[in-house]
Design an enzyme around this catalytic site. Sequence first.
Site, PDB file in Angstrom:
ATOM      1  N   SER A 143       0.868  -1.182   0.000  1.00 11.82           N
ATOM      2  CA  SER A 143       0.000   0.000   0.000  1.00 11.82           C
ATOM      3  C   SER A 143       0.900   1.227   0.000  1.00 11.82           C
ATOM      4  O   SER A 143       2.072   1.135   0.382  1.00 11.82           O
ATOM      5  CB  SER A 143      -0.843  -0.007   1.290  1.00 11.82           C
ATOM      6  OG  SER A 143      -1.420   1.265   1.518  1.00 11.82           O
ATOM      7  N   TYR A 156      -2.482  -0.923  10.462  1.00 18.40           N
ATOM      8  CA  TYR A 156      -2.386  -1.075   9.002  1.00 18.40           C
ATOM      9  C   TYR A 156      -1.025  -0.568   8.502  1.00 18.40           C
ATOM     10  O   TYR A 156      -0.347  -1.244   7.718  1.00 18.40           O
ATOM     11  CB  TYR A 156      -3.538  -0.306   8.351  1.00 18.40           C
ATOM     12  CG  TYR A 156      -3.719  -0.551   6.870  1.00 18.40           C
ATOM     13  CD1 TYR A 156      -4.465  -1.628   6.410  1.00 18.40           C
ATOM     14  CD2 TYR A 156      -3.158   0.308   5.921  1.00 18.40           C
ATOM     15  CE1 TYR A 156      -4.655  -1.848   5.045  1.00 18.40           C
ATOM     16  CE2 TYR A 156      -3.334   0.101   4.565  1.00 18.40           C
ATOM     17  CZ  TYR A 156      -4.090  -0.979   4.123  1.00 18.40           C
ATOM     18  OH  TYR A 156      -4.273  -1.188   2.772  1.00 18.40           O
TER      19      TYR A 156
HETATM   20  P1  NAD Z   1     -11.485  -6.192  -0.425  1.00 21.14           P
HETATM   21  O1  NAD Z   1     -12.136  -5.975   0.887  1.00 21.14           O
HETATM   22  O2  NAD Z   1     -12.235  -5.991  -1.684  1.00 21.14           O
HETATM   23  O3  NAD Z   1     -10.815  -7.640  -0.461  1.00 21.14           O
HETATM   24  C1  NAD Z   1     -10.191  -8.200   0.663  1.00 21.14           C
HETATM   25  C2  NAD Z   1     -10.142  -9.697   0.482  1.00 21.14           C
HETATM   26  O4  NAD Z   1      -9.513 -10.287   1.630  1.00 21.14           O
HETATM   27  C3  NAD Z   1     -11.547 -10.349   0.380  1.00 21.14           C
HETATM   28  O5  NAD Z   1     -11.492 -11.415  -0.544  1.00 21.14           O
HETATM   29  C4  NAD Z   1     -11.769 -10.882   1.801  1.00 21.14           C
HETATM   30  O6  NAD Z   1     -12.687 -11.960   1.873  1.00 21.14           O
HETATM   31  C5  NAD Z   1     -10.353 -11.316   2.123  1.00 21.14           C
HETATM   32  N1  NAD Z   1     -10.101 -11.506   3.563  1.00 21.14           N
HETATM   33  C6  NAD Z   1     -10.335 -10.667   4.586  1.00 21.14           C
HETATM   34  N2  NAD Z   1      -9.996 -11.258   5.760  1.00 21.14           N
HETATM   35  C7  NAD Z   1      -9.532 -12.489   5.439  1.00 21.14           C
HETATM   36  C8  NAD Z   1      -9.039 -13.581   6.199  1.00 21.14           C
HETATM   37  N3  NAD Z   1      -8.964 -13.539   7.541  1.00 21.14           N
HETATM   38  N4  NAD Z   1      -8.674 -14.715   5.557  1.00 21.14           N
HETATM   39  C9  NAD Z   1      -8.775 -14.804   4.197  1.00 21.14           C
HETATM   40  N5  NAD Z   1      -9.231 -13.798   3.423  1.00 21.14           N
HETATM   41  C10 NAD Z   1      -9.602 -12.655   4.049  1.00 21.14           C
HETATM   42  O7  NAD Z   1     -10.194  -5.248  -0.377  1.00 21.14           O
HETATM   43  P2  NAD Z   1      -9.135  -4.777  -1.471  1.00 21.14           P
HETATM   44  O8  NAD Z   1      -9.227  -3.303  -1.520  1.00 21.14           O
HETATM   45  O9  NAD Z   1      -9.209  -5.564  -2.715  1.00 21.14           O
HETATM   46  O10 NAD Z   1      -7.792  -5.124  -0.679  1.00 21.14           O
HETATM   47  C11 NAD Z   1      -6.895  -6.138  -1.056  1.00 21.14           C
HETATM   48  C12 NAD Z   1      -5.504  -5.755  -0.558  1.00 21.14           C
HETATM   49  O11 NAD Z   1      -5.115  -4.523  -1.144  1.00 21.14           O
HETATM   50  C13 NAD Z   1      -5.396  -5.567   0.957  1.00 21.14           C
HETATM   51  O12 NAD Z   1      -4.173  -6.108   1.424  1.00 21.14           O
HETATM   52  C14 NAD Z   1      -5.406  -4.056   1.096  1.00 21.14           C
HETATM   53  O13 NAD Z   1      -4.739  -3.635   2.265  1.00 21.14           O
HETATM   54  C15 NAD Z   1      -4.640  -3.652  -0.144  1.00 21.14           C
HETATM   55  N6  NAD Z   1      -4.846  -2.272  -0.570  1.00 21.14           N
HETATM   56  C16 NAD Z   1      -6.072  -1.805  -0.882  1.00 21.14           C
HETATM   57  C17 NAD Z   1      -6.211  -0.485  -1.259  1.00 21.14           C
HETATM   58  C18 NAD Z   1      -7.542   0.120  -1.626  1.00 21.14           C
HETATM   59  O14 NAD Z   1      -7.619   1.340  -1.735  1.00 21.14           O
HETATM   60  N7  NAD Z   1      -8.573  -0.656  -1.853  1.00 21.14           N
HETATM   61  C19 NAD Z   1      -5.097   0.352  -1.313  1.00 21.14           C
HETATM   62  C20 NAD Z   1      -3.859  -0.170  -0.989  1.00 21.14           C
HETATM   63  C21 NAD Z   1      -3.734  -1.485  -0.612  1.00 21.14           C
END
Ligand code: NAD
Length: 261
Positions: A143, A156
């Site tokens: 991130s 985080y």
């Molecule tokens: P999202 O909520 O759409 O997806 C998260 C996924 O993780 C889902 O499939 C959920 O079921 C799964 N998950 C959550 N807890 C879990 C557990 N205990 N065991 C197994 N699976 C689990 O979120 P996203 O935005 O796609 O995020 C994905 C990654 O990207 C994360 O690591 C997040 O920190 C990172 N990220 C997101 C953003 C953003 O702006 N969306 C920015 C930077 C980084």
Amino acid sequence: MFLKGKSAIVTGSTSGIGLAIAKAFAAEGASVTINGFGDADAIEQERVGLEQLSGAKALYDAADMSKPDAIYAMVERCHTELGGPDIIVNNAGIQHVAAIEDFPPEKWDAIIAINLSSAWHMMRAAVPHMKAAKWGRILCTASAHSLVASPNKSAYVAAKHGIAGLTKTIALETATDGITVNCISPGYVWTPLVENQIPDTMKSRGLTREQVMNDVLLAAQPTKEFVQPEQVAALALFLCREEAKAITGANYSMDGGWTAA
Ligand code: NAD
């Protein structure tokens, strides 16, 4: 289809960035193991869709990324049923926003376990298989918070800075084994994780949807545009190519200029 014959595990891939990466890998022929929580029918539909895209088998594994035993079992299941894993993407993540004095210790523990320790266990389980194959690609969804901080996101930010350091360390440990280890650091990506924050922020700050999107979420993102999950997936795919074999230990920002400021 340059990933034909390869097997990939993408953690947290029932939605958002992980699902986009799983689809991109399947479209290049990979056998993909998806993981995460959600509605069973919807997940099964995604799994079948991946098989149609790749022409190869796809698995769903419900391993809870906060449980090391479940992580090791998922990697071994993938090895037995699909081979590899040749590619792992440590992507599962959760968020909690609170000032340090109000931050519940159990939320700290959960974020460190899911966003950081799970990646360490995944690598520990997968690296021996990659070393045996003399080929591997390890990616972590980090991130912008792997490089800079924001208030009220102590767990985080700590986990994402940790992921950046873990990536560099395992890159050095595997540098002569045909394995690369990199992270991608997105800014705000348009996914359920972000969309779900909007109603609460509207209510708590008395703002419109537009104001939350532009003045709160995109305040730090100079392009004033959300990153799209497919853009993150395209970079993940590139890092799996042979042309990318010299890229290891890197942290790629995809944040609309956030960390340039
Ligand atoms: P999202 O909520 O759409 O997806 C998260 C996924 O993780 C889902 O499939 C959920 O079921 C799964 N998950 C959550 N807890 C879990 C557990 N205990 N065991 C197994 N699976 C689990 O979120 P996203 O935005 O796609 O995020 C994905 C990654 O990207 C994360 O690591 C997040 O920190 C990172 N990220 C997101 C953003 C953003 O702006 N969306 C920015 C930077 C980084």
